[in-house]
Write a protein that holds these residues in place. Sequence first.
Motif, short mmCIF file in Angstrom:
data_model
loop_
_atom_site.label_atom_id
_atom_site.label_comp_id
_atom_site.label_asym_id
_atom_site.label_seq_id
_atom_site.Cartn_x
_atom_site.Cartn_y
_atom_site.Cartn_z
N ARG A 453 0.81 -1.21 0.00
CA ARG A 453 0.00 0.00 0.00
C ARG A 453 0.85 1.26 0.00
O ARG A 453 0.44 2.29 -0.57
CB ARG A 453 -0.93 0.01 1.22
N ASP A 454 2.02 1.24 0.63
CA ASP A 454 2.83 2.45 0.74
C ASP A 454 3.69 2.69 -0.50
O ASP A 454 4.26 3.78 -0.64
CB ASP A 454 3.75 2.35 1.96
N GLU A 455 3.79 1.70 -1.40
CA GLU A 455 4.69 1.84 -2.55
C GLU A 455 3.98 1.82 -3.89
O GLU A 455 4.31 2.60 -4.80
CB GLU A 455 5.75 0.72 -2.53
N ASN A 456 3.02 0.91 -4.05
CA ASN A 456 2.42 0.74 -5.37
C ASN A 456 0.95 0.35 -5.21
O ASN A 456 0.52 -0.71 -5.66
CB ASN A 456 3.18 -0.33 -6.17
N PHE A 457 0.17 1.22 -4.60
CA PHE A 457 -1.23 0.89 -4.33
C PHE A 457 -2.09 1.21 -5.54
O PHE A 457 -1.95 2.25 -6.18
CB PHE A 457 -1.74 1.66 -3.11
N PHE A 458 -3.00 0.30 -5.89
CA PHE A 458 -3.97 0.52 -6.96
C PHE A 458 -5.17 -0.37 -6.70
O PHE A 458 -5.10 -1.33 -5.93
CB PHE A 458 -3.38 0.23 -8.35
N GLY A 459 -6.29 -0.05 -7.34
CA GLY A 459 -7.49 -0.87 -7.20
C GLY A 459 -7.76 -1.62 -8.49
O GLY A 459 -7.27 -1.26 -9.56
N GLY A 460 -8.54 -2.68 -8.38
CA GLY A 460 -8.89 -3.46 -9.56
C GLY A 460 -8.13 -4.76 -9.65
O GLY A 460 -7.39 -5.14 -8.73
N ILE A 461 -8.28 -5.46 -10.78
CA ILE A 461 -7.67 -6.78 -10.94
C ILE A 461 -6.32 -6.73 -11.60
O ILE A 461 -5.59 -7.73 -11.61
CB ILE A 461 -8.59 -7.72 -11.72
N VAL A 462 -5.93 -5.57 -12.16
CA VAL A 462 -4.65 -5.50 -12.85
C VAL A 462 -4.10 -4.08 -12.78
O VAL A 462 -4.85 -3.10 -12.73
CB VAL A 462 -4.80 -5.95 -14.33
N ASP A 463 -2.79 -3.97 -12.71
CA ASP A 463 -2.10 -2.68 -12.69
C ASP A 463 -1.83 -2.25 -14.13
O ASP A 463 -1.06 -2.89 -14.84
CB ASP A 463 -0.79 -2.80 -11.91
N LEU A 464 -2.48 -1.20 -14.58
CA LEU A 464 -2.29 -0.72 -15.94
C LEU A 464 -1.07 0.17 -16.07
O LEU A 464 -0.75 0.64 -17.18
CB LEU A 464 -3.54 0.05 -16.39
N GLY A 465 -0.37 0.40 -14.99
CA GLY A 465 0.84 1.20 -15.05
C GLY A 465 0.61 2.65 -15.41
O GLY A 465 1.39 3.26 -16.12
N MET A 466 -0.48 3.20 -14.92
CA MET A 466 -0.79 4.59 -15.25
C MET A 466 0.24 5.57 -14.69
O MET A 466 0.84 5.31 -13.64
CB MET A 466 -2.19 4.96 -14.73
N ARG A 467 0.41 6.67 -15.40
CA ARG A 467 1.28 7.75 -14.95
C ARG A 467 0.54 9.07 -15.11
O ARG A 467 -0.26 9.23 -16.03
CB ARG A 467 2.59 7.79 -15.77
N ALA A 468 0.79 9.99 -14.22
CA ALA A 468 0.14 11.30 -14.28
C ALA A 468 1.12 12.36 -14.78
O ALA A 468 2.32 12.31 -14.47
CB ALA A 468 -0.38 11.70 -12.90
N SER A 469 0.63 13.28 -15.56
CA SER A 469 1.43 14.43 -16.01
C SER A 469 0.59 15.67 -15.84
O SER A 469 -0.61 15.67 -16.10
CB SER A 469 1.85 14.25 -17.47
N PHE A 470 1.24 16.73 -15.36
CA PHE A 470 0.50 17.98 -15.13
C PHE A 470 1.48 19.14 -15.12
O PHE A 470 2.69 18.96 -15.15
CB PHE A 470 -0.29 17.92 -13.81
#
Length: 470
Positions: A453-470
Motif C-alpha cells: 500500500r505504501d509503494e504501489n497501491f492501486f485498485g482493480g484486478i490488474v495494474d495498468l501502469g498509469m502515470r500522471a502528467s501535469f
Amino acid sequence: MSSNDLAISVSGVSKRYELYDTPRDRLKQFVVPRLASLAGSNAGPYFREFWALRDISFDVSKGEAVGIIGSNGSGKSTLLQIITGTLAPTMGEVRTQGRIAALLELGSGFNPDFTGRENVMLNGAVLGFSTDEILRRFDAIAAFADIGEHLDQPVRTYSSGMLVRLAFAVQVQLSPDILIVDEALAVGDALFQKRCYQQIERLLNDGVTLLFVSHDQETVRTLTNRSVLLNAGRMAAIGTSSEVVLEYRKLLHARESEYYTKIASDLKKTASARVPVVAEEMAESATSESTGESALEPAPEAQNRPVGRLEFGDGGATIISTEVRDANGAASSVFHPGETIRIRIQFKTTRPLNQLNVGVRIRNKEGIKIYSWGTLNQDMQILAGIRGGEAFWSRKFGTNELVTVELDFPCSLGSNLYEVQSTVTYEATPDYMGQRQLHWVDEAAFFQVLVKRDENFFGGIVDLGMRASF
C-alpha cells in the motif's frame, strides 16, 4: 428446505416428440388407431419417438442463481419452455413461485405488427401489471432499451439487436421474481451486454431468482453459483458452477476425440483401399514424424489411464508437475506487483510427439479468467518473423521423454488468490485452429498477490501502469 423457500421445483420432467417420416403417416396416426380401437384391435404407431428430456429433477431456491449448460440439442431450451409454462411436459411436473420474466427465443411474446411502445404495454399486461403501473415504469424501460424513435415503429422492422434490447428492458424493469435468460443476450453489442449483466447482478442483489443459459462458460461460472449440465436430454451433472463447467469441458473434449478418431479411421480405410504403394505413402505421411497423427488419435493408454476430477485428456503426454517460482527459480507462493512470476510445467511423453503447445490459464478466486497463454503464442510470432528463436511447436519428442517448460511474466495483478490451470495440447496447425487436449489439469497450482500500500497501491484486478502528467 421447505417448499416456501423454493422458487422453482422440477420433478421427473420428460418431454417426448413424435417424429413422422411423411404427412401421410401423421394422418394415419390420427385416424387408424381410433378405428382399430373401435374394432377391438391395435394399429400403429406410425411415428418414431424422440425424447428431448428424460427424467430431469432439480430445485432452485429463492434468490439463487443457477446456470444450465450443454451442447446444442441437449434440451436446454425445451426445459426452459416447460418451466415458463409455454410447453407442457410429457411426464413430471414443474412448480414455480412468483412472477416469471423470460427472455427465450428472440422476439417471442412480441406482436410483429405492433409498435415497440404497444408491445411494452402488451407484455406488461401479460405479466399482470395495470396500465398505470406500466406507464410509471415506461420511461425506465425506454431508457434501458435505448432504441430512440424506433420505439414507435412496428417491431417487424427491428433488427435482432433492437429486439433483444426491448425484450430485455421490458422483462427486467417489470420487477420479476424469477428471471430466465436463454442465450438471447448473445446478439446484443458489447456495451449493451455489459449493461445487461450489471442489471442482472442488481436483480440478484435484490433477491431475484435467476435461471441462466449460455455457451459462455466463464459467464456461467461468474454469474451463477450452481449449474446443471444437460447431455442428450438427460441431467449429466449438478453442483457448483466451477465443477459443472469442468464436466462440460470434459464432455466437449470426449465428443471432439470421437470426431477426430472417426476422421483418422476413415483416412486409414481410404488409404487401405488404394494400391499398396499409394497406401504406404499415405501411411507414412500420417505418422507423427510428419503430420503428427499420433497426436490426432487418442493414445491407447488414454482408454485405461484414470482421469481425475480435475483433469482430462487423450493421453500421449502427462503433466507431472506445475510449480510457481520466483525470478531466481525458488519456489514461491506470494508475489507483489513488479516481481517476476515463473510457472514451471513438467510433462512426460508416452509416445513420439510433435506440434505441441504447453500453456496456462490463470483465474482469480472469483473464477474470472485473467489470462491464457501458451508456447504456441510465442511460436506464432517466431514463425511470422516478428521475433527470433526456435519454435517449440517444431520440436519432436520421443517416448518417455521428460520435458520442462518455464513461462515467465512480470506480475501486474491486483491483490487476490490465483489458480493456475496447465495444459499440453497437440496443435495440427500453428494457429490454435486444430487443437486437441492431451492433458489438462485444473487447480494445478496457486499463488497469491499482495499490493504494498505504501509503494504501489492501486485498485482493480490488474495494474495498468498509469502515470500522471501535469
